[in-house]
Design a protein around this motif. Structure first.
Motif, PDB file in Angstrom:
ATOM      1  N   ASP A  12       0.813  -1.224   0.000  1.00  0.00           N
ATOM      2  CA  ASP A  12       0.000   0.000   0.000  1.00  0.00           C
ATOM      3  C   ASP A  12       0.845   1.272   0.000  1.00  0.00           C
ATOM      4  O   ASP A  12       0.304   2.360   0.180  1.00  0.00           O
ATOM      5  N   GLN A  72       7.400  15.943  -4.923  1.00  0.00           N
ATOM      6  CA  GLN A  72       7.553  14.646  -4.250  1.00  0.00           C
ATOM      7  C   GLN A  72       7.591  13.486  -5.225  1.00  0.00           C
ATOM      8  O   GLN A  72       8.163  12.446  -4.943  1.00  0.00           O
ATOM      9  N   ARG A  90      -0.061  -3.078   9.200  1.00  0.00           N
ATOM     10  CA  ARG A  90      -0.565  -1.715   8.978  1.00  0.00           C
ATOM     11  C   ARG A  90      -1.053  -1.038  10.255  1.00  0.00           C
ATOM     12  O   ARG A  90      -1.321   0.155  10.249  1.00  0.00           O
ATOM     13  N   LEU A 144      -7.365  18.203   1.335  1.00  0.00           N
ATOM     14  CA  LEU A 144      -6.873  18.687   0.043  1.00  0.00           C
ATOM     15  C   LEU A 144      -6.446  20.157   0.129  1.00  0.00           C
ATOM     16  O   LEU A 144      -5.433  20.545  -0.457  1.00  0.00           O
ATOM     17  N   VAL A 168      -3.116  20.279   1.830  1.00  0.00           N
ATOM     18  CA  VAL A 168      -2.054  19.862   0.908  1.00  0.00           C
ATOM     19  C   VAL A 168      -1.691  21.009  -0.026  1.00  0.00           C
ATOM     20  O   VAL A 168      -0.505  21.300  -0.251  1.00  0.00           O
ATOM     21  N   ALA A 225       1.832  21.911   1.294  1.00  0.00           N
ATOM     22  CA  ALA A 225       2.746  21.094   0.478  1.00  0.00           C
ATOM     23  C   ALA A 225       3.038  21.760  -0.858  1.00  0.00           C
ATOM     24  O   ALA A 225       4.196  21.941  -1.229  1.00  0.00           O
ATOM     25  N   VAL A 226       1.973  22.159  -1.578  1.00  0.00           N
ATOM     26  CA  VAL A 226       2.188  22.686  -2.930  1.00  0.00           C
ATOM     27  C   VAL A 226       2.669  24.145  -2.892  1.00  0.00           C
ATOM     28  O   VAL A 226       3.685  24.470  -3.487  1.00  0.00           O
ATOM     29  N   PRO A 248       5.442  17.255   3.227  1.00  0.00           N
ATOM     30  CA  PRO A 248       5.129  16.379   2.078  1.00  0.00           C
ATOM     31  C   PRO A 248       3.613  16.278   1.866  1.00  0.00           C
ATOM     32  O   PRO A 248       2.844  16.377   2.823  1.00  0.00           O
ATOM     33  N   SER A 249       3.229  16.054   0.622  1.00  0.00           N
ATOM     34  CA  SER A 249       1.796  16.008   0.309  1.00  0.00           C
ATOM     35  C   SER A 249       1.181  14.648   0.622  1.00  0.00           C
ATOM     36  O   SER A 249      -0.031  14.505   0.626  1.00  0.00           O
ATOM     37  N   GLY A 250       2.024  13.656   0.865  1.00  0.00           N
ATOM     38  CA  GLY A 250       1.486  12.331   1.160  1.00  0.00           C
ATOM     39  C   GLY A 250       2.604  11.365   1.480  1.00  0.00           C
ATOM     40  O   GLY A 250       3.761  11.753   1.618  1.00  0.00           O
ATOM     41  N   GLN A 263      -6.563   7.372   2.053  1.00  0.00           N
ATOM     42  CA  GLN A 263      -6.659   7.416   0.589  1.00  0.00           C
ATOM     43  C   GLN A 263      -6.108   8.738   0.072  1.00  0.00           C
ATOM     44  O   GLN A 263      -5.311   8.760  -0.861  1.00  0.00           O
ATOM     45  N   VAL A 264      -6.562   9.844   0.701  1.00  0.00           N
ATOM     46  CA  VAL A 264      -6.169  11.180   0.227  1.00  0.00           C
ATOM     47  C   VAL A 264      -4.654  11.379   0.344  1.00  0.00           C
ATOM     48  O   VAL A 264      -4.014  11.918  -0.549  1.00  0.00           O
ATOM     49  N   SER A 306      -2.341   8.947   0.685  1.00  0.00           N
ATOM     50  CA  SER A 306      -1.566   7.760   0.260  1.00  0.00           C
ATOM     51  C   SER A 306      -0.807   7.146   1.424  1.00  0.00           C
ATOM     52  O   SER A 306       0.394   6.904   1.348  1.00  0.00           O
ATOM     53  N   PRO A 359      -0.218   3.990   3.952  1.00  0.00           N
ATOM     54  CA  PRO A 359      -0.478   2.539   3.912  1.00  0.00           C
ATOM     55  C   PRO A 359      -1.002   1.984   5.230  1.00  0.00           C
ATOM     56  O   PRO A 359      -0.332   1.218   5.900  1.00  0.00           O
ATOM     57  N   GLY A 360      -2.202   2.363   5.606  1.00  0.00           N
ATOM     58  CA  GLY A 360      -2.781   1.896   6.864  1.00  0.00           C
ATOM     59  C   GLY A 360      -3.925   0.924   6.660  1.00  0.00           C
ATOM     60  O   GLY A 360      -4.192   0.472   5.540  1.00  0.00           O
ATOM     61  N   ARG A 412      -6.852   1.939   4.197  1.00  0.00           N
ATOM     62  CA  ARG A 412      -6.572   1.736   2.779  1.00  0.00           C
ATOM     63  C   ARG A 412      -6.639   0.254   2.420  1.00  0.00           C
ATOM     64  O   ARG A 412      -7.064  -0.126   1.338  1.00  0.00           O
ATOM     65  N   LEU A 413      -6.217  -0.573   3.364  1.00  0.00           N
ATOM     66  CA  LEU A 413      -6.289  -2.017   3.141  1.00  0.00           C
ATOM     67  C   LEU A 413      -7.749  -2.435   2.938  1.00  0.00           C
ATOM     68  O   LEU A 413      -8.068  -3.222   2.034  1.00  0.00           O
TER      69      LEU A 413
END
Lengths: 512, 314
Positions: free
Chosen positions: A195, A248, B94, B149, B152, B156-157, B163-165, B259-260, B262, B264-265, B268-269
Motif C-alpha cells: 500500500d 515529491q 498496517r 486537500l 495539501v 505542500a504545494v 510532504p503532500s502524502g 486514501q487522500v 496515500s 499505507p494503513g 486503505r487495506l
C-alpha cells in the motif's frame, strides 16, 4: 544549387549539434518517483495481468520475445527462432552472457523452468495452451513443440498482458507469489512496502540486447540512467497532482484533462499524451431481447454519433477510428467501416421498425468510471430520439463485470479494451469466441478465430481479420465508439521520455 | 471492579460475536459466485472450483460458519486471496501506521478542543466564547477530505513545508514520521476539535455553576486554580465520553484520509479489499476494527474511575 547546398549544410550542422547536445545531455544518476493509481496485486509477473503490475515488472523481467514499438514480436532473451516446416517446432537459441540480478548467468534450464511454471500457474494459460513440450536442447537452446500449428505463438510468447517472464530456475520452482523478485531487466527489485511503494534500482550488470539499436517498445536496447525508480501507490488523482507540483513525485501515471491543460502551460512540467491507450467498446447482450435482434443492434449502431460520445467521455484525448486495432498495427484495417459513426437517425428508425423491439425498457450496465458513465448517458439520450428506452444501472466494477458475463440482466455494457488491440487480431477476436462477451455463440466468429490461429500466411491472416471486422459491423455484434488516451505528466527535467503502454524508465535521464 | 470487568468483557464478546456473524454473512450477501468474483472472465471452471475449495465455499453453510468461528477464536483471520498472505499479518503490519495517525489526531483534537471549551465556558457569552464556538461549528461543518486537500495545497504545494502524502515509520525516522503525519493528523483532528470543545464548554459551564465552585470563589482562591483544580476534573466525565467517541470516529476517518494522503494503513487495506472483493481481508478488517473500538470504550470506562473517585466500577 549552391543555395540548396548551403541550406543542406546548415541543416546537417544543426542536426549534428542537436544530436551531440542530446548525447551529451545523457546523465547517469537521480531518483524518479512515479505516482501510480493502483498497487500491483503481485510482482510475480507470470501470475497477474494487472496494468499496475506490468508498470513495475516489465522493468525487472524480460521475455524470450517482446513487442516492439508497433507491437510486433521481436527477439529479446532469444537470439531468434527457427521454425520447422510443419510449423510445430520452435528452436530458440538463448542469448549468452545475460545475467540475472543475483549474478547467475541465464541458460536454457531457466527458460524451460519458467515456461513450465507458466503452464501450471500463469495468469493467461491460453497463451501456452498449444505447447506440447519444452526441452533444453543445449546449454543455450530451447526447443518448444506445439500440439498443433499456432500462427500466434510468437505473439503469445511476447504478450505483455501477463508476461511469460523468465526467472532463475531456482525461483521458477516456487509457488505463485512466493518467488524472490529476480529478473534480467535493466532495473532490479529493492523493496516492496504494501500500500505504499515499490522501489527499483539500476542493474549495473545489465546486458542489453546487442541487436537492439535503441528503445523499441518492450524490446530493443534498454539503457538505464536513473539510480532508482520508485512506484508510489496514490489512488487519488488530486494527491498525485499535488505530489508532482510539490516535487515529491517526478511522474504522474495518469491525470485528468483539466490538470494536464493547467500544468501544460507551466514550464516545470511536460505533458505526455498516450494515444491510443484503449478503445471504448459498447457491448450488446445477444442472449436476451432486444439485444438478440440483429435489426435492433443495427438500429442502435446507425443512430450513434461517436464524435459526441468520445468528445464527452474523453475530452481532448480521443481518436475517431473504426478499426478494432490501433493505428500502426500490422493488421490495421478499415474493413466494414461504412457502418461506423453514421449518426443517421432516419436509417436507425427504419431498422428499429423492422426489429421486434416495441418500446420496452433496456438496461445499460456500467461501472462508476466517469468516462463509462458518460458513454452510457450520451447513448441513452441519443437512443431516446429513436424511441429506445434505456435505463442506466451503475455499480462498482466487480459487480458490473459479474453481471456482464451472465446472459440475463443487461442489454448494453461499456468499458475499455486496452491491451487486447495492442496484442493484435487474435486478442481482439478472443472476447467474442464462444459467445463469451455477447453471451450467445457466433459461429462465424468462432470459425474465423480458429482459422486465424492455424493460418501461417500473413496475407491470408490479414484477410481473415478483415472478414471478422466486417462481420462485427454488418451484424453490430458490438460497437466501437473510438480510441481514447491518457495524459501523463512529468517534471520537465525528465528527458527523452516517450509514451508507451507503461511509463518506461529506460532511455530516460534527469537533467540536473 | 472485577465484576465490572467481567460484565464489560461479556458484553464485548457478545458484540464481537454479532460483528463476526455480520462479517461472515458478507460473503453470502454478494450476488453470484463469490469465487468467480475474484477471477476474471477468462477463468476456467477448474480455476473457479479450485478457488472455491481454497476459500472453503464448497462446504455446507453451518460447517463454514463453525470453521470461521473456530479460526477467529484461534486468532486466524484467514488468507488474503489478493495479497497472498495471512489477513492477521496484513492487519498487524498496517496497525502501527493507522494507530500512530489516529493517536496523533486525537492528541491534536484534545489539545485544542479541551482548552478551547474551557476558555469558552470561563469567558461565557464574551468574545472568546463566541470566537471558539463559531470556529468549532466551522470545524464540525467541514468535510475532512476537503480540508485535507486544502491543507495539501497550502502547506505542500504552495509553501513546500510538508510532504503532500506518503508515510515514514517512526522507528526509521522520527522527524520524517512527524513530517508525514502532521497534515493528515491535523486534518483528522481539526474536524473533531469542535465536537470536544462544545462538550467541554457545556460540561464546564455546568460545573462552574455548582455550589462547591461558588464556595471556592468565596474562599478567595484564584480563578485559574478553581478552573483547573476544581472545575475541570469534575467536568471530565462527559468530556471523556466524547473523547472515546471521537477516538472511534478517528479510526473510521482514517479510511478516507489514508486514501487522500496515500498512507499505507488499515483503512486503505479495507478500501482495497472492497474494490477487489478480497472477502477474507474485509471480514478480518471489520472484526479487527470492532475489537479496537471495543477496547477504546473499555479504556474510557476505566478512566471514569481514575478521574472521578466517586465512580464505583462495581
Amino acid at each position: 544549387m549552391k543555395k540548396h547546398s548551403i541550406l543542406g549544410q546548415a541543416l546537417a550542422a544543426t542536426m549534428l549539434l542537436s544530436m551531440q547536445a542530446g548525447a551529451s545531455a545523457q546523465q547517469k544518476g537521480g531518483d524518479v518517483v512515479i505516482g501510480i493509481s493502483q498497487a500491483p496485486p503481485s510482482l510475480d509477473a507470470q501470475i497477474t495481468s494487472a496494468q499496475a503490475s506490468r508498470n513495475v515488472t516489465l522493468h525487472i523481467f524480460e521475455t524470450l520475445y517482446a513487442r516492439d514499438e508497433n507491437a510486433k514480436p521481436v527477439p529479446e532473451l532469444a537470439e531468434g527462432v527457427t521454425i520447422s516446416p510443419d510449423g510445430k517446432t520452435y528452436v530458440f537459441p538463448i542469448r549468452k552472457g545475460v545475467k540475472f540480478h543475483n549474478g547467475k548467468e541465464l541458460d536454457a534450464n531457466d527458460v524451460v523452468a519458467s515456461l513450465e511454471r507458466y503452464r501450471k500457474i500463469g495468469a493467461s494459460l491460453a497463451l501456452v495452451s498449444a505447447i506440447d513440450s519444452i526441452k533444453a536442447t543445449g546449454p543455450h537452446e530451447v526447443t518448444i513443440t506445439l500440439k498443433q500449428v499456432q500462427a500466434t505463438f510468437l505473439d503469445n510468447l511476447s504478450s505483455p498482458r501477463a508476461p511469460l517472464a523468465i526467472y532463475p530456475a531456482s525461483e521458477a520452482a516456487k509457488e505463485a507469489g512466493k518467488i524472490e523478485i529476480i529478473g534480467t531487466g535493466p532495473y532490479k527489485f529493492v523493496e516492496y512496502k504494501p500500500d505504499s511503494h515499490v522501489k527499483l534500482a539500476r542493474f549495473d550488470g545489465y546486458v542489453p540486447n546487442p541487436n537492439g539499436t535503441g528503445r523499441d517498445g518492450f524490446a530493443g536496447k534498454k539503457e538505464a540512467f536513473l539510480d532508482t525508480v520508485t512506484f508510489r501507490f496514490m489512488p487519488e488523482g488530486g494527491a498525485r497532482t499535488a505530489a508532482l507540483e510539490s516535487g515529491q513525485i517526478q511522474f504522474n501515471e495518469t491525470a485528468d484533462g483539466p490538470t494536464a491543460k493547467r500544468l501544460g502551460s507551466d514550464p516545470r512540467f511536460a505533458i505526455h499524451k498516450v494515444v491510443p491507450f484503449g478503445l471504448q467498446v459498447i457491448k450488446f447482450n445477444h442472449a436476451e431481447a432486444p439485444g438478440n435482434d440483429k435489426n435492433f443492434r443495427l438500429a442502435v449502431q446507425a443512430a450513434l454519433n461517436m464524435d459526441d460520445i468520445m468528445s464527452i467521455a474523453y475530452s481532448d484525448i480521443n481518436q475517431i477510428d473504426p478499426s478494432w486495432l490501433y493505428p500502426g498495427a500490422p493488421f490495421y484495417s478499415t474493413a466494414g467501416s461504412a457502418k461506423y459513426n453514421k449518426a443517421d437517425l432516419a436509417e436507425a428508425k427504419a431498422l428499429l421498425a423492422k426489429s421486434s423491439y416495441k418500446g420496452g425498457k433496456t438496461t445499460f450496465i456500467v461501472d462508476n468510471l466517469r468516462a463509462n458513465v458518460d458513454t452510457a448517458t450520451v447513448l441513452q439520450e441519443r437512443l431516446k430520439e429513436i424511441g429506445i428506452n434505456v435505463d442506466i444501472s451503475i455499480a462498482d466494477w466487480p459487480t458490473v463485470s459479474k453481471i456482464g458475463f451472465t446472459p440475463q440482466g443487461w442489454t448494453f455494457w461499456t468499458h475499455g479494451f486496452g491491451i487486447e488491440p495492442f496484442e493484435g487480431p487474435a486478442s481482439v477476436m478472443a472476447p467474442w469466441v464462444n459467445g463469451l462477451s455477447q453471451q450467445a455463440k457466433d459461429p462465424v466468429i468462432d470459425e474465423l478465430a480458429a482459422a486465424l490461429g492455424s493460418e501461417m500466411d500473413e496475407a491470408k491472416r490479414k484477410a481473415l481479420f478483415d472478414r471478422f471486422q466486417t462481420h462485427m459491423y454488418d451484424n453490430a455484434v458490438a460497437m466501437k465508439a473510438g480510441n481514447y488516451g491518457v495524459f501523463q505528466i512529468s517534471t520537465a527535467k525528465l528527458k527523452n521520455f516517450k509514451p508507451y503502454r507503461i511509463p518506461r524508465m529506460w532511455g530516460v535521464w534527469l537533467e540536473r | 471492579m472485577a465484576s465490572f470487568m467481567i460484565r464489560r468483557i461479556a458484553s464485548a464478546i457478545l458484540v464481537l460475536a454479532l460483528v463476526s456473524l455480520m462479517s461472515f454473512a458478507l460473503i453470502w450477501l454478494v450476488p453470484g459466485d463469490t469465487a468467480a468474483a475474484f477471477l476474471d472472465a477468462s477463468a476456467t471452471p477448474e480455476q473457479v472450483a479450485a478457488l472455491r475449495t481454497a476459500l472453503g465455499l464448497d462446504k455446507a453453510l453451518p460447517l463454514q460458519m463453525a470453521e470461521w468461528y473456530g479460526r477467529v477464536l484461534s486468532g486466524d483471520l484467514g488468507q488474503s486471496v489478493l495479497l497472498n498472505r495471512s489477513v492477521a499479518g496484513a492487519l498487524l503490519e498496517r496497525l502501527p501506521v493507522t494507530l500512530s495517525l489516529a493517536s496523533f489526531a486525537l492528541a491534536i483534537a484534545i489539545a485544542l478542543g479541551v482548552p478551547a471549551g474551557v476558555a469558552a465556558a470561563v469567558f461565557h457569552n464574551r468574545w472568546p466564547d463566541q470566537l471558539f464556538m463559531t470556529t468549532a461549528l466551522l470545524g464540525l461543518s467541514v468535510p475532512d477530505f476537503w480540508l485535507g486537500l486544502v491543507m495539501v495545497l497550502v502547506f505542500a504545494v504552495s509553501l513546500g513545508w510538508l510532504p503532500s502524502g506518503g508515510f515514514t515509520a517512526f522507528g526509521s525516522d522520527p522527524l520524517g514520521w512527524l513530517k508525514t503525519v502532521i497534515l493528515p493528523a491535523s486534518t483528522l483532528g481539526l474536524v473533531q476539535v469542535g465536537f470536544i470543545a462544545r462538550m467541554a464548554r457545556a460540561s464546564m459551564l455546568e460545573t462552574l455553576n455548582q455550589d462547591f465552585v461558588r464556595t471556592a470563589n468565596a474562599k478567595g482562591l484564584s480563578r485559574v486554580y478553581i478552573v483547573l483544580r476544581h472545575g475541570l476534573p469534575n467536568a471530565m466525565i462527559p468530556i471523556l465520553t466524547v473523547i472515546g467517541i471521537v477516538a472511534g470516529a478517528l479510526l473510521g476517518g482514517t479510511v478516507i484520509i489514508e486514501q487522500v494522503f496515500s498512507i499505507p494503513g488499515i483503512g486503505r487495506l479495507i478500501v482495497g479489499a472492497i474494490a477487489s472483493r478480497d472477502f477474507p481481508v474485509l471480514q478480518g478488517g471489520l472484526l479487527f476494527l470492532a475489537v479496537v473500538y471495543l477496547l477504546i470504550n473499555l479504556i474510557v470506562d476505566l478512566l471514569y474511575a481514575v478521574v472521578d473517585p466517586r465512580v464505583r466500577l462495581s
